[in-house]
Scaffold this active site. Sequence first.
Site, short mmCIF file in Angstrom:
data_model
loop_
_atom_site.label_atom_id
_atom_site.label_comp_id
_atom_site.label_asym_id
_atom_site.label_seq_id
_atom_site.Cartn_x
_atom_site.Cartn_y
_atom_site.Cartn_z
N GLU A 48 0.81 -1.22 0.00
CA GLU A 48 0.00 0.00 0.00
C GLU A 48 0.84 1.27 0.00
OE1 GLU A 48 -0.55 -2.62 1.91
OE2 GLU A 48 -2.66 -3.22 1.75
N PHE A 110 -11.06 -7.21 14.25
CA PHE A 110 -10.02 -7.71 13.34
C PHE A 110 -9.72 -6.65 12.29
CE2 PHE A 110 -8.84 -10.02 9.41
CZ PHE A 110 -7.59 -10.45 9.83
N GLN A 111 -8.45 -6.37 12.09
CA GLN A 111 -7.96 -5.37 11.14
C GLN A 111 -8.59 -3.99 11.38
OE1 GLN A 111 -8.14 -7.06 7.11
NE2 GLN A 111 -6.06 -7.84 7.42
N LYS A 160 -17.24 -0.81 6.27
CA LYS A 160 -17.77 -1.78 5.32
C LYS A 160 -19.28 -1.62 5.12
CE LYS A 160 -17.66 -6.70 4.23
NZ LYS A 160 -17.34 -8.05 4.69
N MET A 469 24.41 9.13 1.63
CA MET A 469 24.32 10.44 2.28
C MET A 469 24.67 10.33 3.76
SD MET A 469 23.95 13.59 1.87
CE MET A 469 22.94 14.28 0.55
#
Lengths: 558, 161
Positions: A48, A110-111, A160, A469
């Site tokens: 993502e 959940f999630q 949802k 760097m």
Amino acid sequence: MNGAKILLECLKKEGVDTIFGYPGGVVLPLFDEIYSEKDIKLVLVRHEQGAAHMADGYSRSTGKTGVCLATSGPGATNLVTGIATAYMDSIPMVALTGQVNTPLIGNDAFQEADMVGITRPIVKHNYLVKDIKDLAQTIKNAFHIASTGRPGPVLVDLPKDVFTSQMEFSKYPDQPLLRGYKPTYEGSKVQIKKAAEMIEKAQRPLLYVGGGVTLSNASEELIKFAEKADIPITTTLMAMDTLPAGHRLGLGMLGMHGTKYANYAVQESDLLIAVGARFDDRVTGKVADFAPHADIIHIDIDPSAISKIIKVDLPIVGSAKNILPELTKEVKKKEHKEWLTQIEQWKKDFPLTYRDSDSEIKPQYVIQKISQMVKDDTIITTEVGQHQMWAAQFYGFRKNRTFLTSGGLGTMGYGFPAAIGAQAGNPGKLVIDIAGDGSIQMNIQELATAVKYKFPVKVVILDNGYLGMVRQWQELFYGKRYSHTIIDHSVDFVKLAEAYGAKGIRIEKKQDVEKALKEAFAYDGPVIMDFITAREENVWPMVPAGAALGKMIEGELA
Amino acid sequence: MTKTKTISVIVENQPGVLARIAGLFSGRAYNIDSLAVGETEDKSTSRMTIMATGDELVLDQIVKQLNKLIDVIKVVDMSQESYVERELALIKVNVAGKDKTELMNVVNVFRARIVDATNETYMIEVTGTDEKITALTDLVKPFGIQEMSRTGAVALTRGKR
């Protein structure tokens, strides 16, 4: 109509043609609608974070609002770095995240992750939509906020059950409903007049131009103003592409790795005109010693950017796009011969350069070669580190919105997905990610995305086997104690490219550089070029952190 | 030079707005002295009265950053206005074996009230400015303050004359 379908209808009304996303549990109903959607293309990413940077790269290169989509919990939290990157550089983006069913919110389901809470400090605004009735208006507000005023990312969290519940949907709202949000676009006439008077009096004026000019597409307006008033221009990293390289008034970048002549000009100027820039610490060096002889005019659309770091003598709040033409009308045609002669002398005495070599490939040489070989509309993205600074220094930018780089947040792993996003928005153009061997590994999984959708992005790895760097700072300020910056060519990038179904080329000799670039640019597909470069090359000049801009250090140069 | 400023903020009366304001102060390391929130005459908005301390640049930034929040409808810097400011405090003071008359004198001088009394403790209710409440607390401190609760200031600009 269900909420998922309504959302897609709203996105179409906003002109969205591409979404960068990844499916998951709570966004199943939305992906089910996307399955039969014809007008919006979903680009399936591999992580993502890649989706967020792609939406960002799409936005920076096209000027449109980028859209990314992730599921709840880990999917959504993976967007966070990408959202923060967009926020720091004021990039218009709408991040859509799934959320657990509304009755479950707050139950550690959940999630489940509190995305509105997590992203609050790194978005321009965010929303949790709890009722399908609010969905369309929220989308309208989100796109309006993201793309107007000082742009920025807006997150919309969508449970949802909002996707699955049903509602009559006939009309997308015409107007956002935001009584507390009214950005100022027009500059005050009085302030503009005062600015013209200050400019008239100045002997050594200097324009200090930042990303705001790129974002408002005001390059032409800037150049017209600068040419009429005969004022030299130095740009920040975010604005390297606002002025064509080689312009007689151009001084290149200022700040920590800016040109000596740009930094000297800042320190000697008697009037600094900041346009769409925010006095970042990488630009100012030691604030108390920044532009010590100059009055400061600051043109910015964000009132909170004014006098945040340095007290400004004359603020003008509004869009550069509107203010610069007004200012051009007000100022008299001028010549600053003495001042420009002085600057020319600095350019001669302290040119931006490096010591080239025939026995090894210098990273700067590769960038110069690319610059010579490509067309003006080529889009360059970078990761973060030495290669990024060399790209800013040695690539000659010619057009607005052709340089995509994470300036504010400094996100390693930005450039490759951003290049894919830019390619999605600019199908015909050549898109090149200039990368380091450290950064490229942070989002290398998106090579699968590039291969699958045939995005022919070219990746130039300037491979020195170091996190360069940080190593440079260790060399200069930590007694060459290279603590965990040696990564020693541990990856075979050619095999890696081939494993993903892309083309890989390794280049070890200077005389092969041009040939490899030619081959890669001609290849119809993504290419990874692994340039084995001089190992301990440093970025010069350099203003050490906390030092005054005029106090640049430099290694041995030819 | 650091100063304290009273800022009145009209915000959308929505969940999460307080978190946005609190997050702004913590994220940018601004000092917040007190914050009071409540509904206004219009139920769709709330008024937050914020007292903050900092130098002029910081206080200026606080006002600008508040204005930048999408849910903020209006920010009034009270130091630019003529205004009335009040705070309420409840102070529970030990009285067992002490001279209650002396305590009552203090309470009367400050036009405060006793709102709860037992053999052990008196509870004082006092309304006023920050200075007044602090002065009263200083005077009753020798009795022993068991507990105290202050609301934080609320403020309104004065009517036009």
